[in-house]
Design a protein around this motif. Sequence first.
Motif, PDB file in Angstrom:
ATOM      1  N   ILE A 145     -94.274  31.407  95.292  1.00 21.26           N
ATOM      2  CA  ILE A 145     -94.198  30.208  96.140  1.00 21.26           C
ATOM      3  C   ILE A 145     -94.725  30.528  97.536  1.00 21.26           C
ATOM      4  N   LYS A 146     -95.412  29.523  98.078  1.00 24.24           N
ATOM      5  CA  LYS A 146     -96.050  29.707  99.386  1.00 24.24           C
ATOM      6  C   LYS A 146     -95.469  28.677 100.333  1.00 24.24           C
ATOM      7  N   ASP A 147     -95.155  29.131 101.551  1.00 25.14           N
ATOM      8  CA  ASP A 147     -94.687  28.197 102.564  1.00 25.14           C
ATOM      9  C   ASP A 147     -95.382  28.584 103.862  1.00 25.14           C
ATOM     10  N   LYS A 148     -96.397  27.806 104.223  1.00 21.75           N
ATOM     11  CA  LYS A 148     -97.252  28.144 105.380  1.00 21.75           C
ATOM     12  C   LYS A 148     -97.773  29.576 105.209  1.00 21.75           C
ATOM     13  N   ALA A 149     -97.454  30.468 106.152  1.00 22.50           N
ATOM     14  CA  ALA A 149     -97.971  31.825 106.064  1.00 22.50           C
ATOM     15  C   ALA A 149     -97.079  32.710 105.205  1.00 22.50           C
ATOM     16  N   ASP A 150     -95.888  32.192 104.884  1.00 26.11           N
ATOM     17  CA  ASP A 150     -94.921  33.011 104.152  1.00 26.11           C
ATOM     18  C   ASP A 150     -95.158  32.938 102.645  1.00 26.11           C
ATOM     19  N   PHE A 151     -94.703  33.983 101.999  1.00 24.75           N
ATOM     20  CA  PHE A 151     -94.908  34.044 100.542  1.00 24.75           C
ATOM     21  C   PHE A 151     -93.702  34.708  99.900  1.00 24.75           C
ATOM     22  N   SER A 152     -93.259  34.167  98.789  1.00 28.60           N
ATOM     23  CA  SER A 152     -92.242  34.892  98.024  1.00 28.60           C
ATOM     24  C   SER A 152     -92.436  34.657  96.533  1.00 28.60           C
ATOM     25  N   LEU A 153     -91.685  35.429  95.774  1.00 30.92           N
ATOM     26  CA  LEU A 153     -91.871  35.455  94.325  1.00 30.92           C
ATOM     27  C   LEU A 153     -90.509  35.244  93.671  1.00 30.92           C
ATOM     28  N   ILE A 154     -90.457  34.298  92.704  1.00 28.66           N
ATOM     29  CA  ILE A 154     -89.188  34.122  91.992  1.00 28.66           C
ATOM     30  C   ILE A 154     -89.360  34.584  90.551  1.00 28.66           C
ATOM     31  N   LEU A 155     -88.421  35.402  90.093  1.00 29.53           N
ATOM     32  CA  LEU A 155     -88.443  35.891  88.710  1.00 29.53           C
ATOM     33  C   LEU A 155     -87.280  35.279  87.940  1.00 29.53           C
ATOM     34  N   PHE A 156     -87.594  34.656  86.805  1.00 31.71           N
ATOM     35  CA  PHE A 156     -86.554  34.117  85.916  1.00 31.71           C
ATOM     36  C   PHE A 156     -86.541  34.996  84.673  1.00 31.71           C
ATOM     37  N   LEU A 157     -85.402  35.601  84.383  1.00 30.96           N
ATOM     38  CA  LEU A 157     -85.345  36.509  83.235  1.00 30.96           C
ATOM     39  C   LEU A 157     -84.369  36.009  82.187  1.00 30.96           C
ATOM     40  N   GLN A 158     -84.914  35.772  80.978  1.00 28.99           N
ATOM     41  CA  GLN A 158     -84.071  35.290  79.901  1.00 28.99           C
ATOM     42  C   GLN A 158     -83.893  36.377  78.856  1.00 28.99           C
ATOM     43  N   ASP A 159     -82.649  36.600  78.449  1.00 31.80           N
ATOM     44  CA  ASP A 159     -82.360  37.630  77.445  1.00 31.80           C
ATOM     45  C   ASP A 159     -82.730  37.092  76.067  1.00 31.80           C
ATOM     46  N   ILE A 160     -83.734  37.707  75.423  1.00 26.31           N
ATOM     47  CA  ILE A 160     -84.168  37.227  74.112  1.00 26.31           C
ATOM     48  C   ILE A 160     -83.911  38.276  73.024  1.00 26.31           C
ATOM     49  N   THR A 161     -82.950  39.187  73.302  1.00 24.56           N
ATOM     50  CA  THR A 161     -82.663  40.264  72.348  1.00 24.56           C
ATOM     51  C   THR A 161     -82.285  39.704  70.971  1.00 24.56           C
ATOM     52  N   GLU A 162     -81.422  38.683  70.955  1.00 22.91           N
ATOM     53  CA  GLU A 162     -80.939  38.124  69.699  1.00 22.91           C
ATOM     54  C   GLU A 162     -82.094  37.472  68.913  1.00 22.91           C
ATOM     55  N   GLU A 163     -82.937  36.710  69.615  1.00 24.14           N
ATOM     56  CA  GLU A 163     -84.102  36.093  68.963  1.00 24.14           C
ATOM     57  C   GLU A 163     -84.992  37.160  68.331  1.00 24.14           C
ATOM     58  N   LYS A 164     -85.182  38.235  69.072  1.00 22.46           N
ATOM     59  CA  LYS A 164     -86.018  39.335  68.571  1.00 22.46           C
ATOM     60  C   LYS A 164     -85.420  39.928  67.303  1.00 22.46           C
ATOM     61  N   ARG A 165     -84.078  40.076  67.332  1.00 24.88           N
ATOM     62  CA  ARG A 165     -83.395  40.679  66.192  1.00 24.88           C
ATOM     63  C   ARG A 165     -83.586  39.807  64.945  1.00 24.88           C
ATOM     64  N   VAL A 166     -83.374  38.486  65.117  1.00 24.36           N
ATOM     65  CA  VAL A 166     -83.525  37.561  64.000  1.00 24.36           C
ATOM     66  C   VAL A 166     -84.971  37.575  63.499  1.00 24.36           C
ATOM     67  N   GLU A 167     -85.910  37.632  64.430  1.00 20.58           N
ATOM     68  CA  GLU A 167     -87.333  37.683  64.079  1.00 20.58           C
ATOM     69  C   GLU A 167     -87.620  38.903  63.196  1.00 20.58           C
ATOM     70  N   THR A 168     -87.058  40.054  63.594  1.00 25.02           N
ATOM     71  CA  THR A 168     -87.276  41.282  62.830  1.00 25.02           C
ATOM     72  C   THR A 168     -86.682  41.149  61.432  1.00 25.02           C
ATOM     73  N   ILE A 169     -85.476  40.589  61.355  1.00 25.65           N
ATOM     74  CA  ILE A 169     -84.832  40.432  60.047  1.00 25.65           C
ATOM     75  C   ILE A 169     -85.701  39.559  59.150  1.00 25.65           C
ATOM     76  N   LYS A 170     -86.213  38.472  59.713  1.00 28.93           N
ATOM     77  CA  LYS A 170     -87.052  37.554  58.938  1.00 28.93           C
ATOM     78  C   LYS A 170     -88.312  38.250  58.456  1.00 28.93           C
TER      79      LYS A 170
END
Length: 341
Positions: A92-117
Amino acid sequence: MGKNLILETIAREMHTGVVVLDKNGAALYANPFFLKSFPVNGGIEGKSVSESIKSELLLKSVEAFLKKRGGASEDIEIAEGTRFFSVHIVPIKDKADFSLILFLQDITEEKRVETIKRDFVANVSHELRTPLASIKGYSETLLDGGMDDKKTLAEFLRVIDRHATRMSRLIDDLLILSRLESHQMTIVASPIDLGELVTSTVKGFEKQARDKGITLSALVPEELPNALGDRDRLEQVMVNLLDNAIKYTPSGGSVSVSAFLEAGCVRVDVGDTGIGIPAGDISRIFERFYRVDKARSRELGGTGLGLAIVKHIIQGHNGRLGVESKPGKGSVFSFSIKACR
Ligand SMILES: Nc1ncnc2c1ncn2[C@@H]1O[C@H](COP(=O)(O)OP(=O)(O)OP(=O)(O)O)[C@@H](O)[C@H]1O
Ligand SMILES: [Mg+2]
């Protein structure tokens, strides 16, 4: 209601890790879920994300964003130890300033089910391919002129029939499992005479045992109370356990079945003096397709689904299932379900 309070509550309660970095990569803010997933001594504020996240892929990507101070948002997947996260990175940019937002979702369970399948599909394909290849090979040989000899013809047709039977058994077992797992095949419990069920299934295996030179016996007390169960499903359990006991016991050995009352339950033990199961494999034999000795089991016509079916059926009865085994000495499989009072 103040907007800040609302935003604060969302950030606090959401099941996604959020961390905001300033233009130098130092953390300005992290929500509780982030701190829980990536704990750092003394908190992350003012520090670089590399203090808590080790994924090189993520650190490189963050670095690139900080360098160019902008760009389009990006999605990546990272592995952190034994867990997997999908990360959405938003500059995100605000005039001269800049920052970064990280959204982290835990997908361990989805991965596990994917592997089983994926494993499941690979296993099924493999199990079907083997008999199918034989059927194709033998029928091609017959069509190429092998039919002229009556003896060869009969012999080859028998092989084809055996493999076709094996394939249809595999499909039957898979359907039973899938119905049990999706609860389409419900367990309807009513008072049943388990002692009689034991005696009659044992009778059904007498010829198979005799042909292999195995002594088969059943011990059922006269006054055994009825149990609360589904007769057809429990017959499947008995058939699978007896089939295994005989299959995995060499000629000259014995298989003995007994039923008795124990702590308000009717318990059935199926014991054999067979090859036994190594301690390291015991916890896995109830998984679908798991076989201690793949080559040997396949030779005997097995696909490793029998005990998975047994487990589902006993679980459906809220019963108990156990096994004790010593390699080279033998095994005892037991299950118990509630007795009628
Ligand atoms: N009584 C037993 N003695 C020794 N090993 C056993 C016994 N019962 C099961 N096992 C082991 O557990 C594995 C899984 O058993 P399960 O009944 O699920 O599969 P299977 O007998 O190989 O094939 P299927 O039952 O599908 O024909 C077997 O391959 C065998 O290695
Ligand atoms: Mg079996």
